[in-house]
Design a protein around this motif. Sequence first.
Motif, PDB file in Angstrom:
ATOM      1  N   LEU A   1       0.791  -1.173  -0.063  1.00  0.00           N
ATOM      2  CA  LEU A   1       0.043  -0.125   0.177  1.00  0.00           C
ATOM      3  C   LEU A   1       0.975   1.387  -0.073  1.00  0.00           C
ATOM      4  N   LYS A   2       1.707   1.101   0.832  1.00  0.00           N
ATOM      5  CA  LYS A   2       2.890   2.521   0.873  1.00  0.00           C
ATOM      6  C   LYS A   2       3.352   2.449  -0.568  1.00  0.00           C
ATOM      7  N   GLU A   3       4.000   1.466  -0.935  1.00  0.00           N
ATOM      8  CA  GLU A   3       4.724   1.825  -2.235  1.00  0.00           C
ATOM      9  C   GLU A   3       3.689   2.059  -3.456  1.00  0.00           C
ATOM     10  N   ASN A   4       2.657   1.886  -3.485  1.00  0.00           N
ATOM     11  CA  ASN A   4       1.711   2.273  -4.259  1.00  0.00           C
ATOM     12  C   ASN A   4       0.665   3.499  -4.032  1.00  0.00           C
ATOM     13  N   ASN A   5       1.109   4.137  -3.087  1.00  0.00           N
ATOM     14  CA  ASN A   5       0.525   5.431  -2.509  1.00  0.00           C
ATOM     15  C   ASN A   5      -0.886   4.991  -2.382  1.00  0.00           C
ATOM     16  N   ILE A   6      -1.287   4.159  -1.700  1.00  0.00           N
ATOM     17  CA  ILE A   6      -2.894   3.798  -1.329  1.00  0.00           C
ATOM     18  C   ILE A   6      -2.977   3.878   0.162  1.00  0.00           C
ATOM     19  N   LYS A   7      -3.695   4.770   0.501  1.00  0.00           N
ATOM     20  CA  LYS A   7      -4.050   5.259   2.096  1.00  0.00           C
ATOM     21  C   LYS A   7      -4.823   3.842   2.435  1.00  0.00           C
ATOM     22  N   PRO A   8      -4.530   3.304   3.798  1.00  0.00           N
ATOM     23  CA  PRO A   8      -5.189   2.314   4.261  1.00  0.00           C
ATOM     24  C   PRO A   8      -6.542   2.384   4.668  1.00  0.00           C
ATOM     25  N   SER A   9      -6.933   3.763   4.574  1.00  0.00           N
ATOM     26  CA  SER A   9      -8.422   3.940   4.992  1.00  0.00           C
ATOM     27  C   SER A   9      -9.124   3.838   3.595  1.00  0.00           C
ATOM     28  N   GLU A  10      -8.541   3.814   2.551  1.00  0.00           N
ATOM     29  CA  GLU A  10      -9.134   3.308   1.128  1.00  0.00           C
ATOM     30  C   GLU A  10      -9.619   1.974   1.084  1.00  0.00           C
ATOM     31  N   VAL A  11      -8.896   0.992   2.120  1.00  0.00           N
ATOM     32  CA  VAL A  11      -9.195  -0.247   1.898  1.00  0.00           C
ATOM     33  C   VAL A  11     -10.202  -0.860   2.799  1.00  0.00           C
ATOM     34  N   GLY A  12     -11.373  -1.384   2.372  1.00  0.00           N
ATOM     35  CA  GLY A  12     -12.371  -1.728   3.211  1.00  0.00           C
ATOM     36  C   GLY A  12     -12.070  -3.228   3.614  1.00  0.00           C
ATOM     37  N   VAL A  13     -12.600  -3.401   5.081  1.00  0.00           N
ATOM     38  CA  VAL A  13     -12.216  -4.906   5.634  1.00  0.00           C
ATOM     39  C   VAL A  13     -13.473  -4.938   6.222  1.00  0.00           C
ATOM     40  N   GLU A  14     -13.498  -6.197   6.861  1.00  0.00           N
ATOM     41  CA  GLU A  14     -14.545  -6.638   7.835  1.00  0.00           C
ATOM     42  C   GLU A  14     -13.468  -6.995   9.260  1.00  0.00           C
ATOM     43  N   PHE A  15     -14.240  -7.240  10.343  1.00  0.00           N
ATOM     44  CA  PHE A  15     -14.125  -7.424  11.581  1.00  0.00           C
ATOM     45  C   PHE A  15     -13.098  -8.904  11.341  1.00  0.00           C
ATOM     46  N   PRO A  16     -11.759  -9.015  12.002  1.00  0.00           N
ATOM     47  CA  PRO A  16     -11.145  -8.306  13.233  1.00  0.00           C
ATOM     48  C   PRO A  16     -10.115  -7.284  12.567  1.00  0.00           C
ATOM     49  N   LEU A  17     -10.243  -6.894  11.180  1.00  0.00           N
ATOM     50  CA  LEU A  17      -9.076  -5.973  10.807  1.00  0.00           C
ATOM     51  C   LEU A  17      -9.402  -4.737  10.930  1.00  0.00           C
ATOM     52  N   ILE A  18     -10.692  -4.058  11.057  1.00  0.00           N
ATOM     53  CA  ILE A  18     -10.951  -2.784  11.230  1.00  0.00           C
ATOM     54  C   ILE A  18     -10.284  -2.059  12.181  1.00  0.00           C
TER      55      ILE A  18
ATOM     56  N   ASN B   1      -8.679 -15.256   4.200  1.00  0.00           N
ATOM     57  CA  ASN B   1      -9.590 -16.326   4.840  1.00  0.00           C
ATOM     58  C   ASN B   1      -9.241 -16.031   6.486  1.00  0.00           C
ATOM     59  N   ILE B   2      -8.813 -14.808   6.821  1.00  0.00           N
ATOM     60  CA  ILE B   2      -8.901 -14.592   8.275  1.00  0.00           C
ATOM     61  C   ILE B   2      -9.990 -13.958   8.497  1.00  0.00           C
ATOM     62  N   ILE B   3     -10.859 -13.255   7.571  1.00  0.00           N
ATOM     63  CA  ILE B   3     -12.245 -12.628   7.832  1.00  0.00           C
ATOM     64  C   ILE B   3     -13.186 -13.581   7.504  1.00  0.00           C
ATOM     65  N   ASN B   4     -13.969 -13.861   8.553  1.00  0.00           N
ATOM     66  CA  ASN B   4     -15.190 -14.695   8.387  1.00  0.00           C
ATOM     67  C   ASN B   4     -16.812 -13.765   8.028  1.00  0.00           C
ATOM     68  N   GLN B   5     -16.415 -12.645   7.941  1.00  0.00           N
ATOM     69  CA  GLN B   5     -17.882 -11.696   7.869  1.00  0.00           C
ATOM     70  C   GLN B   5     -18.172 -11.467   6.506  1.00  0.00           C
ATOM     71  N   TYR B   6     -17.419 -11.621   5.500  1.00  0.00           N
ATOM     72  CA  TYR B   6     -17.948 -11.247   4.145  1.00  0.00           C
ATOM     73  C   TYR B   6     -18.987 -12.591   3.665  1.00  0.00           C
ATOM     74  N   SER B   7     -20.203 -11.989   3.107  1.00  0.00           N
ATOM     75  CA  SER B   7     -21.259 -12.843   2.588  1.00  0.00           C
ATOM     76  C   SER B   7     -20.755 -13.630   1.528  1.00  0.00           C
ATOM     77  N   ASP B   8     -21.465 -14.764   1.426  1.00  0.00           N
ATOM     78  CA  ASP B   8     -20.926 -15.742  -0.037  1.00  0.00           C
ATOM     79  C   ASP B   8     -21.178 -15.001  -1.166  1.00  0.00           C
ATOM     80  N   GLU B   9     -22.346 -14.126  -1.210  1.00  0.00           N
ATOM     81  CA  GLU B   9     -22.504 -13.151  -2.325  1.00  0.00           C
ATOM     82  C   GLU B   9     -21.354 -12.164  -2.759  1.00  0.00           C
ATOM     83  N   GLN B  10     -20.665 -11.532  -1.450  1.00  0.00           N
ATOM     84  CA  GLN B  10     -19.803 -10.821  -1.718  1.00  0.00           C
ATOM     85  C   GLN B  10     -18.400 -11.214  -2.137  1.00  0.00           C
TER      86      GLN B  10
END
Length: 146
Positions: A56-73, A103-112
């Motif tokens: 992310l740092k090397e590609n100038n992507i802000k971490p806040s632009e990356v959406g995640v689910e619990f437990p990484l929020i 696969n650390i995140i279990n919160q995404y729905s099957d559809e997502q």
Amino acid sequence: MEPYSLKDFILVNIIVLASLIGGNWWVYPDKMAQGWDATLGHVPYYELRQKLIQHLKENNIKPSEVGVEFPLIGPFEIHDLNGESEGFSTFDPEKSTFALFTNIINQYSDEQIITFKSSWEPLKTWSSPTVHMTLYKNPNAWNGGN
């Protein structure tokens, strides 16, 4: 009824012990929740996460632009105890420019999960025998003219 022999006792204990140890390396399909933090299988996650953050740092992507689910929020200081207030944001399929699927995140729905794999652009994947993560770009996200 005849009591168990020492040989039977040892055999049963070897089978149970092998099952418990082997369970640390079981990897469930993406749509099945895995109790990753209850096994040693999660150990590679921390190195892969650092590679993601470096990318992310090397590609100038802000971490806040990356959406995640619990437990990484949340801010990195919660996970790394490093005082860094920047961190990943809560995933919103309409607003998140990027999404991290792991696969650390279990919160995404099957559809997502299906949507990530069929419609979102995979930018980079990191993996180990037990943990995998892919950074996706939302095809509908505004890219700031880039």
